[in-house]
Design an enzyme around this catalytic site. Structure first.
Site, PDB file in Angstrom:
ATOM      1  N   ASP A  78       0.702  -1.296   0.173  1.00 28.33           N
ATOM      2  CA  ASP A  78       0.060  -0.030   0.015  1.00 28.33           C
ATOM      3  C   ASP A  78       0.898   1.316   0.185  1.00 28.33           C
ATOM      4  OD1 ASP A  78      -2.358   1.291   0.100  1.00 28.33           O
ATOM      5  OD2 ASP A  78      -2.480   1.060   2.196  1.00 28.33           O
ATOM      6  N   LEU A  85      10.349 -21.125  -5.097  1.00 31.05           N
ATOM      7  CA  LEU A  85       9.722 -20.044  -4.231  1.00 31.05           C
ATOM      8  C   LEU A  85       8.144 -19.996  -4.976  1.00 31.05           C
ATOM      9  CD1 LEU A  85       9.460 -17.285  -2.932  1.00 31.05           C
ATOM     10  CD2 LEU A  85      10.378 -15.941  -4.789  1.00 31.05           C
ATOM     11  N   HIS A 143       2.545   3.771  -8.918  1.00 27.44           N
ATOM     12  CA  HIS A 143       2.193   2.495  -9.158  1.00 27.44           C
ATOM     13  C   HIS A 143       3.425   1.974 -10.049  1.00 27.44           C
ATOM     14  CE1 HIS A 143      -1.620   2.696  -7.310  1.00 27.44           C
ATOM     15  NE2 HIS A 143      -2.217   3.510  -8.319  1.00 27.44           N
TER      16      HIS A 143
HETATM   17  C1  IPE Z   1      -5.692  -2.536  -0.475  1.00 26.01           C
HETATM   18  O1  IPE Z   1      -5.376  -1.372  -0.420  1.00 26.01           O
HETATM   19  C2  IPE Z   1      -5.584  -3.367  -1.725  1.00 26.01           C
HETATM   20  C3  IPE Z   1      -4.258  -3.442  -2.501  1.00 26.01           C
HETATM   21  C4  IPE Z   1      -3.067  -3.288  -1.825  1.00 26.01           C
HETATM   22  C5  IPE Z   1      -4.279  -4.117  -3.527  1.00 26.01           C
HETATM   23  P1  IPE Z   1      -6.271  -0.175  -0.477  1.00 26.01           P
HETATM   24  O2  IPE Z   1      -5.445   1.144  -0.661  1.00 26.01           O
HETATM   25  O3  IPE Z   1      -7.152  -0.327  -1.788  1.00 26.01           O
HETATM   26  O4  IPE Z   1      -7.192  -0.264   0.703  1.00 26.01           O
HETATM   27  P2  IPE Z   1      -8.108   0.703   1.261  1.00 26.01           P
HETATM   28  O5  IPE Z   1      -8.966   1.223   0.278  1.00 26.01           O
HETATM   29  O6  IPE Z   1      -7.019   1.801   1.942  1.00 26.01           O
HETATM   30  O7  IPE Z   1      -8.571  -0.004   2.392  1.00 26.01           O
HETATM   31  C1  IPE Z   2      -1.570   0.370  -3.251  1.00 26.21           C
HETATM   32  O1  IPE Z   2      -1.405   1.820  -3.454  1.00 26.21           O
HETATM   33  C2  IPE Z   2      -1.518  -0.224  -4.817  1.00 26.21           C
HETATM   34  C3  IPE Z   2      -3.150  -0.375  -5.190  1.00 26.21           C
HETATM   35  C4  IPE Z   2      -3.935  -0.370  -4.282  1.00 26.21           C
HETATM   36  C5  IPE Z   2      -3.413  -0.770  -6.547  1.00 26.21           C
HETATM   37  P1  IPE Z   2      -2.415   2.786  -3.580  1.00 26.21           P
HETATM   38  O2  IPE Z   2      -2.834   3.011  -4.731  1.00 26.21           O
HETATM   39  O3  IPE Z   2      -3.520   2.315  -2.407  1.00 26.21           O
HETATM   40  O4  IPE Z   2      -1.907   4.144  -2.582  1.00 26.21           O
HETATM   41  P2  IPE Z   2      -2.403   4.856  -1.425  1.00 26.21           P
HETATM   42  O5  IPE Z   2      -2.750   4.011  -0.412  1.00 26.21           O
HETATM   43  O6  IPE Z   2      -3.516   5.521  -2.344  1.00 26.21           O
HETATM   44  O7  IPE Z   2      -1.097   5.943  -1.280  1.00 26.21           O
HETATM   45 MG    MG Z   3      -3.925   2.468  -0.582  1.00 31.56          MG
END
Ligand code: IPE
Ligand code: IPE
Ligand code: MG
Length: 239
Positions: free
Chosen positions: A12, A123, A29
């Site tokens: 995240d 792995l 990303h």
């Molecule tokens: C969880 O992250 C999903 C992934 C890392 C793919 P999100 O950023 O989508 O989750 P919330 O919205 O903060 O709970």
């Molecule tokens: C995690 O990073 C990747 C995905 C959920 C695809 P985020 O896109 O959730 O990044 P934040 O949490 O908004 O910073």
């Molecule tokens: Mg996120």
């Protein structure tokens, strides 16, 4: 240092990491996706046998068309690159989640990668894509109900292991250690069944900055944990 057999990561913070640098979310990303390449090498070198990462949730479709589109472009590229990564690490790759939600070409890339890597076993790498734990359980329950309806399974024979067999993680041991990067302390619909006895680790470090040093730091913390599984730990009895 004792390493966990199975590490799961909620990767995240890509968006916030990019924003802090004055860059668009897509840049986060892109860097996050690059980190996914090197983390597999690190896991392999550290002797970890199973790695599961949460890369796209069933809820992530709610994001803007532009962001979802960019993520799909990244997945397209990554799934192709992953063939080489799987070869160099002798790594089996499986996608968990509802693959039918993706465009046909992505589904074909997934199939190619899974087929190419199916005999590797140094792995085991699971990527959760269009994954939601509740959706996974729903799909599993549906299959169990179909078996019961067809007279192939008696309701009283449904055990915990039967349920495990109908999840996307069938045959994969439960995670020992869950890492969530970037500060949030929630599961966001990730592996609700499988994380029953997993140790959790939350770090402020955002996913694009979560490199080997951070991974080692996390595993050192894992080593300090006292795992019990509901029992009583007798002196010297547990490893
Ligand atoms: C969880 O992250 C999903 C992934 C890392 C793919 P999100 O950023 O989508 O989750 P919330 O919205 O903060 O709970
Ligand atoms: C995690 O990073 C990747 C995905 C959920 C695809 P985020 O896109 O959730 O990044 P934040 O949490 O908004 O910073
Ligand atoms: Mg996120």
């Amino acid at each position: 240092m004792k390493v966990p057999n199975h590490v799961a990561i909620i990767l995240d913070g890509n968006g916030r990491w990019a924003k802090a640098k004055g860059m668009p979310r897509s840049y986060g990303h892109k860097k996050g996706c690059e980190n996914l390449e090197t983390i597999c090498d690190d896991m392999k070198e550290l002797g970890i046998k199973y790695l599961t990462v949460y890369a796209f949730s069933t809820e992530n479709w709610k994001r803007s068309k532009e962001e979802v589109g960019y993520l799909m472009t990244l997945f397209r590229g990554y799934l192709k690159k992953c063939i080489k990564i799987s070869e160099r690490n002798r790594m089996r790759v499986r996608i968990i989640g509802d693959k039918t939600g993706f465009d046909r070409d992505i589904q074909e890339s997934i199939q190619r990668l899974e087929e190419f890597s199916k005999d590797f076993d140094e792995l085991h790498f699971q990527i959760a894509l269009n994954y939601g734990s509740r959706d996974e359980i729903r799909r599993g329950v549906q299959k169990i109900a179909q078996k019961v309806q067809a007279g192939e399974l008696l309701p009283e024979d449904i055990s915990e292991s039967t349920i495990g067999d109908f999840l996307d993680t069938q045959g994969i041991p439960d995670p020992d250690f869950l890492i969530r990067t970037s500060g949030e302390q929630r599961l966001s619909n990730f592996l609700l069944w499988q994380l029953a006895y997993t140790e959790f680790y939350f770090t402020e470090v955002a996913w694009p900055d979560f490199h080997r040093k951070e991974l080692v730091k996390a595993i050192e913390k894992y080593n300090e944990r006292d795992r019990r599984y509901g029992g009583v730990k007798e002196e010297g009895a547990c490893s």
